[in-house]
Motif scaffolding. Sequence first.
Motif, PDB file in Angstrom:
ATOM      1  N   SER A  57       0.818  -1.212   0.000  1.00  0.00           N
ATOM      2  CA  SER A  57       0.000   0.000   0.000  1.00  0.00           C
ATOM      3  C   SER A  57       0.854   1.265   0.000  1.00  0.00           C
ATOM      4  CB  SER A  57      -0.940   0.003   1.214  1.00  0.00           C
ATOM      5  OG  SER A  57      -0.212   0.109   2.423  1.00  0.00           O
ATOM      6  N   ARG A  58       2.048   1.189   0.557  1.00  0.00           N
ATOM      7  CA  ARG A  58       2.932   2.359   0.568  1.00  0.00           C
ATOM      8  C   ARG A  58       3.348   2.745  -0.850  1.00  0.00           C
ATOM      9  NH1 ARG A  58       7.522   0.718   4.880  1.00  0.00           N
ATOM     10  NH2 ARG A  58       6.233  -0.648   6.185  1.00  0.00           N
ATOM     11  N   ASP A  59       3.673   1.755  -1.667  1.00  0.00           N
ATOM     12  CA  ASP A  59       4.093   2.039  -3.039  1.00  0.00           C
ATOM     13  C   ASP A  59       2.913   2.383  -3.940  1.00  0.00           C
ATOM     14  OD1 ASP A  59       6.984   1.634  -2.971  1.00  0.00           O
ATOM     15  OD2 ASP A  59       6.504  -0.445  -2.495  1.00  0.00           O
ATOM     16  N   LEU A  60       1.776   1.768  -3.687  1.00  0.00           N
ATOM     17  CA  LEU A  60       0.609   2.022  -4.521  1.00  0.00           C
ATOM     18  C   LEU A  60      -0.088   3.330  -4.169  1.00  0.00           C
ATOM     19  CD1 LEU A  60      -0.841  -1.599  -4.607  1.00  0.00           C
ATOM     20  CD2 LEU A  60       0.233  -0.386  -6.510  1.00  0.00           C
ATOM     21  N   GLY A  61       0.160   3.839  -2.964  1.00  0.00           N
ATOM     22  CA  GLY A  61      -0.464   5.094  -2.558  1.00  0.00           C
ATOM     23  C   GLY A  61      -1.915   4.962  -2.146  1.00  0.00           C
ATOM     24  N   GLN A  62      -2.376   3.736  -1.959  1.00  0.00           N
ATOM     25  CA  GLN A  62      -3.746   3.474  -1.507  1.00  0.00           C
ATOM     26  C   GLN A  62      -3.723   2.317  -0.520  1.00  0.00           C
ATOM     27  OE1 GLN A  62      -6.533   5.097  -2.121  1.00  0.00           O
ATOM     28  NE2 GLN A  62      -5.751   6.503  -3.687  1.00  0.00           N
ATOM     29  N   GLY A 103      -8.879  -4.100 -10.949  1.00  0.00           N
ATOM     30  CA  GLY A 103      -7.753  -3.995 -10.033  1.00  0.00           C
ATOM     31  C   GLY A 103      -8.106  -3.605  -8.622  1.00  0.00           C
ATOM     32  N   TYR A 104      -9.393  -3.373  -8.374  1.00  0.00           N
ATOM     33  CA  TYR A 104      -9.790  -2.954  -7.035  1.00  0.00           C
ATOM     34  C   TYR A 104     -10.301  -4.112  -6.176  1.00  0.00           C
ATOM     35  CZ  TYR A 104      -8.935   1.717  -8.658  1.00  0.00           C
ATOM     36  OH  TYR A 104      -8.308   2.837  -9.150  1.00  0.00           O
ATOM     37  N   ASP A 133     -10.788 -17.988 -14.995  1.00  0.00           N
ATOM     38  CA  ASP A 133     -11.436 -16.875 -14.306  1.00  0.00           C
ATOM     39  C   ASP A 133     -10.510 -16.018 -13.454  1.00  0.00           C
ATOM     40  OD1 ASP A 133     -13.850 -17.581 -15.420  1.00  0.00           O
ATOM     41  OD2 ASP A 133     -14.419 -18.893 -13.765  1.00  0.00           O
ATOM     42  N   PHE A 134      -9.188 -16.252 -13.560  1.00  0.00           N
ATOM     43  CA  PHE A 134      -8.245 -15.478 -12.741  1.00  0.00           C
ATOM     44  C   PHE A 134      -7.054 -15.013 -13.571  1.00  0.00           C
ATOM     45  CE2 PHE A 134     -10.552 -18.062  -9.729  1.00  0.00           C
ATOM     46  CZ  PHE A 134     -10.795 -17.173  -8.689  1.00  0.00           C
ATOM     47  N   THR A 135      -6.471 -13.924 -13.145  1.00  0.00           N
ATOM     48  CA  THR A 135      -5.225 -13.407 -13.721  1.00  0.00           C
ATOM     49  C   THR A 135      -4.118 -13.583 -12.693  1.00  0.00           C
ATOM     50  OG1 THR A 135      -6.401 -11.716 -15.021  1.00  0.00           O
ATOM     51  CG2 THR A 135      -4.028 -11.398 -14.662  1.00  0.00           C
ATOM     52  N   PRO A 136      -3.191 -14.516 -12.887  1.00  0.00           N
ATOM     53  CA  PRO A 136      -2.081 -14.674 -11.943  1.00  0.00           C
ATOM     54  C   PRO A 136      -1.170 -13.439 -11.990  1.00  0.00           C
ATOM     55  CG  PRO A 136      -2.362 -16.636 -13.298  1.00  0.00           C
ATOM     56  CD  PRO A 136      -3.169 -15.554 -13.929  1.00  0.00           C
ATOM     57  N   ILE A 137      -0.759 -12.965 -10.820  1.00  0.00           N
ATOM     58  CA  ILE A 137       0.086 -11.770 -10.746  1.00  0.00           C
ATOM     59  C   ILE A 137       1.474 -12.106 -10.216  1.00  0.00           C
ATOM     60  CG2 ILE A 137       0.338  -9.473  -9.720  1.00  0.00           C
ATOM     61  CD1 ILE A 137      -2.803  -9.427  -9.623  1.00  0.00           C
ATOM     62  N   SER A 138       1.563 -12.688  -9.026  1.00  0.00           N
ATOM     63  CA  SER A 138       2.871 -13.071  -8.481  1.00  0.00           C
ATOM     64  C   SER A 138       2.714 -14.035  -7.309  1.00  0.00           C
ATOM     65  CB  SER A 138       3.644 -11.841  -7.999  1.00  0.00           C
ATOM     66  OG  SER A 138       4.902 -12.212  -7.467  1.00  0.00           O
ATOM     67  N   ARG A 139       3.663 -14.938  -7.197  1.00  0.00           N
ATOM     68  CA  ARG A 139       3.776 -15.711  -5.960  1.00  0.00           C
ATOM     69  C   ARG A 139       4.238 -14.755  -4.863  1.00  0.00           C
ATOM     70  NH1 ARG A 139       7.479 -19.793  -7.432  1.00  0.00           N
ATOM     71  NH2 ARG A 139       9.016 -18.162  -7.196  1.00  0.00           N
ATOM     72  N   TRP A 140       3.784 -14.992  -3.649  1.00  0.00           N
ATOM     73  CA  TRP A 140       4.206 -14.180  -2.504  1.00  0.00           C
ATOM     74  C   TRP A 140       5.150 -14.964  -1.591  1.00  0.00           C
ATOM     75  CZ3 TRP A 140      -0.583 -11.052  -0.304  1.00  0.00           C
ATOM     76  CH2 TRP A 140      -0.813  -9.949  -1.153  1.00  0.00           C
ATOM     77  N   LYS A 186       1.552  -2.972 -12.262  1.00  0.00           N
ATOM     78  CA  LYS A 186       1.690  -2.197 -11.027  1.00  0.00           C
ATOM     79  C   LYS A 186       1.584  -3.084  -9.790  1.00  0.00           C
ATOM     80  CE  LYS A 186       0.577   2.467 -12.468  1.00  0.00           C
ATOM     81  NZ  LYS A 186      -0.117   3.724 -12.116  1.00  0.00           N
ATOM     82  N   LEU A 187       0.673  -4.038  -9.802  1.00  0.00           N
ATOM     83  CA  LEU A 187       0.525  -4.934  -8.658  1.00  0.00           C
ATOM     84  C   LEU A 187       1.719  -5.874  -8.539  1.00  0.00           C
ATOM     85  CD1 LEU A 187      -3.279  -5.768  -8.992  1.00  0.00           C
ATOM     86  CD2 LEU A 187      -2.202  -4.458  -7.155  1.00  0.00           C
ATOM     87  N   PHE A 188       2.245  -6.311  -9.684  1.00  0.00           N
ATOM     88  CA  PHE A 188       3.428  -7.170  -9.672  1.00  0.00           C
ATOM     89  C   PHE A 188       4.630  -6.415  -9.119  1.00  0.00           C
ATOM     90  CE2 PHE A 188       7.358  -8.598 -11.733  1.00  0.00           C
ATOM     91  CZ  PHE A 188       7.387  -9.915 -11.329  1.00  0.00           C
ATOM     92  N   THR A 189       4.839  -5.193  -9.584  1.00  0.00           N
ATOM     93  CA  THR A 189       5.968  -4.385  -9.121  1.00  0.00           C
ATOM     94  C   THR A 189       5.863  -4.094  -7.640  1.00  0.00           C
ATOM     95  OG1 THR A 189       6.201  -3.363 -11.306  1.00  0.00           O
ATOM     96  CG2 THR A 189       7.205  -2.208  -9.453  1.00  0.00           C
ATOM     97  N   ALA A 190       4.657  -3.784  -7.174  1.00  0.00           N
ATOM     98  CA  ALA A 190       4.456  -3.518  -5.746  1.00  0.00           C
ATOM     99  C   ALA A 190       4.720  -4.772  -4.918  1.00  0.00           C
ATOM    100  CB  ALA A 190       3.037  -3.008  -5.502  1.00  0.00           C
TER     101      ALA A 190
END
Length: 328
Positions: free
Chosen positions: A59-64, A90-91, A118-125, A271-275
């Motif tokens: 949230s710090r990098d995304l500003g929300q 994205g919300y 039905d899903f868009t994979p973004i990143s493993r955590w 943006k979500l991947f980079t964050a």
Amino acid sequence: MKIAKASRVCIAAALLVPMTLAWAQGPAAYPTKPIRLIVGFPPGGGADAVARIVAERMSRDLGQSIIIDNKPGAGTTIAAEAAARAEPDGYTVFMGSANLFGADKVLYKKIRYDGQKDFTPISRWTIAPMILAVNNDIGVKSVQELIAKAKQNPGKYFYASSGSGGAPHMAGVYFNKLGGTRMEHVPFKGGAPAVTAVIAGDAQMIFATPPSVLPMVETGKLKALAVTSEKRSPLLPNLPTVSESGVKGYDFTFWFGLFGPANLPPDVVRKLFTASQKALSDPEVVQKLAVQGNEALPSASPDEFRKWALAEGAKSKQLIEQSGAHLD
């Protein structure tokens, strides 16, 4: 005529303003409001902790702010369905795992979403091993001793888990398969009662997440025999693996990753991947996750995560099918 022409110009300009604002607030400006992260587990558990640690840093990098929406039940399928039906803006995002890709359909016949479509994979955590721990009264000090006793008493040794179809259950199914044992599964409604049952001797062993079992090991109430990962965990370097303890090829971990609904715009994914990358490389986040028994392990790219998650999902589905488990 000049007045009419001027009026048309004003009207055209007025119509252009909302379009310009919409463009300015589109993917390039994302996010412009809080993001909802759906988690298929109750507050206070290990999965919830992972979600809150990573989301707070992102949230710090995304500003929300990223608001955690806990939707437990039915092996995370309630949460997954809510995420799959969300607008792909994205919300609304989802913290998912391997059972999203087939195991859920084996366990629950009324699934109304498709993990691959039905899903868009973004990143493993994160990724983490489980710990094989036993009741002190069982009288074993190694995996080999456990296997020997279990083979001498087929069907008379029991392993507890936090519920049918979950990672701790599947770790036991895999152990039986590779170890040649026939230990019976006893599901409980959560990790805490399962650990308590092993301490009490109602079950002889458990495959459990590190946070749920390590305090009991440290106080001498349970004995840890091994970790379930292929290699020793950097979080528990002195504990051998199941594989090096004699069950060759045994490798079982559980993981969490970030997903969005299908057709998430590429700019939003980026943006979500980079964050995620930034959050999971933050030493403070890495340390907080380690305390929870998790290793921060972001994917190299969304496409790499998609391929990896599908492979892990296929493995989980196969184990579920071999176990014969189903819940409706």
